[in-house]
Motif scaffolding. Structure first.
Motif, PDB file in Angstrom:
ATOM      1  N   ARG A   1       0.833  -1.201   0.000  1.00  0.00           N
ATOM      2  CA  ARG A   1       0.000   0.000   0.000  1.00  0.00           C
ATOM      3  C   ARG A   1       0.872   1.258   0.000  1.00  0.00           C
ATOM      4  O   ARG A   1       0.554   2.248  -0.658  1.00  0.00           O
ATOM      5  CB  ARG A   1      -0.926  -0.013   1.219  1.00  0.00           C
ATOM      6  N   LEU A   2       1.959   1.211   0.778  1.00  0.00           N
ATOM      7  CA  LEU A   2       2.883   2.340   0.793  1.00  0.00           C
ATOM      8  C   LEU A   2       3.479   2.566  -0.588  1.00  0.00           C
ATOM      9  O   LEU A   2       3.611   3.713  -1.048  1.00  0.00           O
ATOM     10  CB  LEU A   2       3.983   2.083   1.819  1.00  0.00           C
ATOM     11  N   ASP A   3       3.850   1.495  -1.267  1.00  0.00           N
ATOM     12  CA  ASP A   3       4.415   1.622  -2.604  1.00  0.00           C
ATOM     13  C   ASP A   3       3.422   2.272  -3.557  1.00  0.00           C
ATOM     14  O   ASP A   3       3.795   3.083  -4.414  1.00  0.00           O
ATOM     15  CB  ASP A   3       4.827   0.243  -3.112  1.00  0.00           C
ATOM     16  N   SER A   4       2.133   1.953  -3.389  1.00  0.00           N
ATOM     17  CA  SER A   4       1.103   2.560  -4.235  1.00  0.00           C
ATOM     18  C   SER A   4       1.030   4.068  -4.009  1.00  0.00           C
ATOM     19  O   SER A   4       0.929   4.849  -4.962  1.00  0.00           O
ATOM     20  CB  SER A   4      -0.255   1.917  -3.942  1.00  0.00           C
ATOM     21  N   SER A   5       1.096   4.497  -2.737  1.00  0.00           N
ATOM     22  CA  SER A   5       1.028   5.928  -2.441  1.00  0.00           C
ATOM     23  C   SER A   5       2.310   6.652  -2.815  1.00  0.00           C
ATOM     24  O   SER A   5       2.293   7.862  -3.066  1.00  0.00           O
ATOM     25  CB  SER A   5       0.746   6.141  -0.947  1.00  0.00           C
ATOM     26  N   ALA A   6       3.433   5.946  -2.820  1.00  0.00           N
ATOM     27  CA  ALA A   6       4.721   6.582  -3.116  1.00  0.00           C
ATOM     28  C   ALA A   6       4.945   6.774  -4.617  1.00  0.00           C
ATOM     29  O   ALA A   6       5.852   7.523  -5.008  1.00  0.00           O
ATOM     30  CB  ALA A   6       5.863   5.753  -2.530  1.00  0.00           C
TER      31      ALA A   6
ATOM     32  N   ASP B   1      11.769  10.038  -1.095  1.00  0.00           N
ATOM     33  CA  ASP B   1      12.911   9.400  -0.445  1.00  0.00           C
ATOM     34  C   ASP B   1      12.491   8.699   0.842  1.00  0.00           C
ATOM     35  O   ASP B   1      13.028   7.652   1.195  1.00  0.00           O
ATOM     36  CB  ASP B   1      13.991  10.448  -0.142  1.00  0.00           C
ATOM     37  N   ALA B   2      11.532   9.298   1.573  1.00  0.00           N
ATOM     38  CA  ALA B   2      11.039   8.654   2.794  1.00  0.00           C
ATOM     39  C   ALA B   2      10.355   7.333   2.462  1.00  0.00           C
ATOM     40  O   ALA B   2      10.575   6.312   3.132  1.00  0.00           O
ATOM     41  CB  ALA B   2      10.072   9.588   3.525  1.00  0.00           C
ATOM     42  N   GLY B   3       9.525   7.340   1.409  1.00  0.00           N
ATOM     43  CA  GLY B   3       8.869   6.097   1.015  1.00  0.00           C
ATOM     44  C   GLY B   3       9.858   5.051   0.536  1.00  0.00           C
ATOM     45  O   GLY B   3       9.759   3.877   0.907  1.00  0.00           O
ATOM     46  N   GLU B   4      10.822   5.462  -0.275  1.00  0.00           N
ATOM     47  CA  GLU B   4      11.804   4.516  -0.801  1.00  0.00           C
ATOM     48  C   GLU B   4      12.641   3.912   0.330  1.00  0.00           C
ATOM     49  O   GLU B   4      12.974   2.726   0.311  1.00  0.00           O
ATOM     50  CB  GLU B   4      12.712   5.209  -1.816  1.00  0.00           C
ATOM     51  N   ALA B   5      13.027   4.750   1.310  1.00  0.00           N
ATOM     52  CA  ALA B   5      13.856   4.255   2.411  1.00  0.00           C
ATOM     53  C   ALA B   5      13.107   3.209   3.232  1.00  0.00           C
ATOM     54  O   ALA B   5      13.680   2.178   3.611  1.00  0.00           O
ATOM     55  CB  ALA B   5      14.283   5.421   3.301  1.00  0.00           C
ATOM     56  N   LEU B   6      11.819   3.453   3.489  1.00  0.00           N
ATOM     57  CA  LEU B   6      11.063   2.473   4.276  1.00  0.00           C
ATOM     58  C   LEU B   6      10.775   1.216   3.470  1.00  0.00           C
ATOM     59  O   LEU B   6      10.773   0.104   4.013  1.00  0.00           O
ATOM     60  CB  LEU B   6       9.768   3.113   4.776  1.00  0.00           C
ATOM     61  N   LEU B   7      10.552   1.372   2.169  1.00  0.00           N
ATOM     62  CA  LEU B   7      10.346   0.198   1.329  1.00  0.00           C
ATOM     63  C   LEU B   7      11.609  -0.652   1.227  1.00  0.00           C
ATOM     64  O   LEU B   7      11.534  -1.859   0.991  1.00  0.00           O
ATOM     65  CB  LEU B   7       9.888   0.623  -0.065  1.00  0.00           C
ATOM     66  N   ALA B   8      12.772  -0.025   1.434  1.00  0.00           N
ATOM     67  CA  ALA B   8      14.037  -0.768   1.400  1.00  0.00           C
ATOM     68  C   ALA B   8      14.192  -1.714   2.581  1.00  0.00           C
ATOM     69  O   ALA B   8      15.109  -2.542   2.588  1.00  0.00           O
ATOM     70  CB  ALA B   8      15.208   0.212   1.362  1.00  0.00           C
TER      71      ALA B   8
ATOM     72  N   ARG C   1      13.521  -6.339   2.194  1.00  0.00           N
ATOM     73  CA  ARG C   1      14.461  -7.461   2.067  1.00  0.00           C
ATOM     74  C   ARG C   1      15.062  -7.850   3.419  1.00  0.00           C
ATOM     75  O   ARG C   1      15.028  -9.036   3.781  1.00  0.00           O
ATOM     76  CB  ARG C   1      15.547  -7.114   1.059  1.00  0.00           C
ATOM     77  N   PRO C   2      15.619  -6.915   4.218  1.00  0.00           N
ATOM     78  CA  PRO C   2      16.145  -7.338   5.519  1.00  0.00           C
ATOM     79  C   PRO C   2      15.073  -7.860   6.467  1.00  0.00           C
ATOM     80  O   PRO C   2      15.357  -8.725   7.300  1.00  0.00           O
ATOM     81  CB  PRO C   2      16.813  -6.071   6.063  1.00  0.00           C
ATOM     82  N   VAL C   3      13.847  -7.362   6.342  1.00  0.00           N
ATOM     83  CA  VAL C   3      12.770  -7.874   7.201  1.00  0.00           C
ATOM     84  C   VAL C   3      12.497  -9.345   6.899  1.00  0.00           C
ATOM     85  O   VAL C   3      12.343 -10.170   7.809  1.00  0.00           O
ATOM     86  CB  VAL C   3      11.498  -7.024   7.030  1.00  0.00           C
TER      87      VAL C   3
ATOM     88  N   LEU D   1      16.346   2.019   8.231  1.00  0.00           N
ATOM     89  CA  LEU D   1      15.556   2.874   9.121  1.00  0.00           C
ATOM     90  C   LEU D   1      16.234   4.222   9.343  1.00  0.00           C
ATOM     91  O   LEU D   1      15.568   5.257   9.473  1.00  0.00           O
ATOM     92  CB  LEU D   1      15.330   2.160  10.459  1.00  0.00           C
ATOM     93  N   ARG D   2      17.560   4.230   9.405  1.00  0.00           N
ATOM     94  CA  ARG D   2      18.268   5.498   9.563  1.00  0.00           C
ATOM     95  C   ARG D   2      18.162   6.355   8.295  1.00  0.00           C
ATOM     96  O   ARG D   2      18.084   7.588   8.383  1.00  0.00           O
ATOM     97  CB  ARG D   2      19.736   5.232   9.926  1.00  0.00           C
TER      98      ARG D   2
END
Length: 492
Positions: free
Chosen positions: A368-373, A396-403, A406-408, A460-461
């Motif tokens: 859903r975040l990707d859709s809004s970003a 950039d905020a959306g891309e950083a959180l979407l990144a 993979r680690p999750v 996250l940083r």
């Protein structure tokens, strides 16, 4: 597709053995109900599942009456349609449970549009409404049983409904988001009904379907404009494809029915690549269905294209100018929702609970975040091309959180460790920071030294560094709870 086929054959048998109606009268709605339900997330409590099943049955039965009114009394039928659709969106203000129950309304109303346009709307609404209610219940059972079996066989949880936040965020002054979106839907549908009947006569359904689909799953002006363009391009491509198919396949034969299921399967697969592909597949399916009921795709090609484009334009224009939902508000709400899902996942790992559903909920929130970003991403790219894009942007905020995805997933496959508590604290601090992005960020815990937790902390940083970019779009108060910004169902 197993659930769709099961629902189709069950509905056909109900029509043949019990009701005595032509197979298509109940078989086609059986396909629509199951296909759209399969895109709806699960994971709700048992009592809510029973309530959803009952709601779908009632609305499915009522759709027959609405379809009959649209055929004989278009003003009455259209008014009931608009009230039910807008009401299901406005009701989101009452929480997640009511939102999910209201998600059953669009399923029945889309089937109602097909019924009204296929000639079956002239069938006496009683007792067929009772049989349609049974078809709706059958579709619900098929989808849930197939999903349950798939989860047991694969161990992978399906899409999960977002969990309600422990504490609702204060709403921004003025009209709530759910009220704005309900008003937009009501005006867009009213205009689509009016233009459809005035300009396209008995083929008005295409204009209404297009306006409804574009408005239904969008949150924010950016998402609405993108979906309108994709819907228009996909609809045109789908109509052309359906016209070509009718040249080589008999519209009333078994081949046409088989092609409908094939196109639906392809649309489901291609949706993850672009909504335009999905819109093309659904439009192709609708064209084939109307062809099955006797409408000539070749003769109506221009009319369908004009009605589809007009419906999309109406939806975008209304959503853009009438009490619009800002794209930045939608993005921020979904950032909060994604962080909340991540926090729930880390909490489940700390408590030793199963993380399958929590991971599925995180994936759904990230989608859903990707859709809004998307709109912010395109705006950033355009600004950079024009030489006006400098510094950090909301994209950039959306891309950083979407990144973090993979680690999750890598973290979910590993054993829990004590260092995850620091990451969970970071997530909590970032959630609070989103309510006041202009304020200085608090000191975050030290990042983990080893992957995958180190990769998650790094992402996250990066997200924390992008939070100030949201400050210039900050509303007077904290953003409205993300529940009101959820689309009613992932059907479109």
């Amino acid at each position: 597709m197993i659930a769709v086929l099961g629902s189709f054959f069950t509905a056909v048998e109900i029509a043949r053995l019990a009701a005595g109606y032509p197979a298509a009268v109940l078989g086609v709605p059986g396909v629509i109900f199951a296909f759209m339900l399969s895109r709806r997330p699960g994971g709700e409590p048992v009592l809510e599942k029973l309530g959803s099943a009952a709601a779908l049955s009632v609305f499915a039965g009522a759709s027959v009456w609405i379809g009959s009114q649209m055929a004989g009394h278009p003003v009455i039928g259209g008014a009931v349609f608009v009230v039910l659709m807008a009401g299901s969106i406005w009701a989101r203000r009452f929480g997640a449970v009511v939102t999910r129950l209201g998600a059953m309304v669009p399923l029945a109303l889309i089937a109602c549009l097909l019924t009204a346009g296929s000639g079956t709307g002239h069938v006496s609404w009683w007792p067929i409404c009772g049989w349609m209610a049974l078809v709706g219940l059958s579709a619900f059972v098929w989808v849930r049983v197939v999903r349950w079996v798939a989860e047991k066989l694969t161990g992978v949880a399906g899409p999960q409904s977002p969990q309600a936040p422990a504490k609702r965020s204060p709403q921004r002054p003025g009209m709530s988001t759910s009220t704005r979106m309900a008003l937009q839907m009501a005006v867009a549908l009213t205009a689509a009904f009016s233009f459809g009947h005035l300009l396209f006569g008995e083929h008005w359904q295409w204009c209404v379907i297009s306006a409804m689909v574009v408005s239904l799953g969008t949150v924010g002006r950016g998402d609405l404009a993108l979906k309108g363009v994709e819907r228009g391009l996909g609809a045109m491509a789908g109509t052309l494809v359906a016209t070509l198919i009718t040249v080589v396949a008999a519209p009333h034969g078994t081949t046409s029915i088989v092609l409908i299921f094939v196109v639906l399967a392809l649309a489901s697969v291609l949706r993850s690549y672009s909504y335009a592909y999905y819109a093309a597949g659904i439009t192709t399916t609708l064209s084939l269905l109307y062809g099955y009921f006797g409408e000539s795709a070749q003769h109506l090609l221009l009319i369908r294209l004009q009605a589809l484009v007009l419906g999309a334009v109406v939806a975008v224009a209304v959503g853009w100018f009438l009490v619009p939902v800002r794209a930045s508000d939608a993005l921020r709400a979904r950032l909060v929702m994604t962080l909340g899902a991540l926090g729930s996942l880390l909490e489940a790992r700390h408590n030793g609970a199963s993380t399958a559903k929590a991971l599925a909920a995180f994936d759904d929130a990230a989608n859903r975040l990707d859709s809004s970003a998307r709109s912010h991403r395109l705006h950033r790219a355009a600004a950079q091309k024009l030489g006006t894009g400098y510094g950090t942007t909301p994209a950039d905020a959306g891309e950083a959180l979407l990144a973090t995805r993979r680690p999750v997933h890598a973290l979910a496959a590993s054993e829990p460790g004590p260092r995850e508590r620091a990451t969970a604290k970071t997530v909590g601090l970032l959630r609070r920071a989103l309510s006041a992005p202009a304020d200085p960020l608090p000191d975050l815990p030290e990042p983990a030294p080893t992957a995958p937790l180190a990769d998650l902390d790094a992402a996250l940083r990066q997200f924390a560094a992008a939070i100030p970019a949201l400050a210039k779009h900050q509303p007077p108060k904290a953003v409205e709870s993300s529940e009101a910004l959820q689309p009613p169902v992932s059907t479109t």
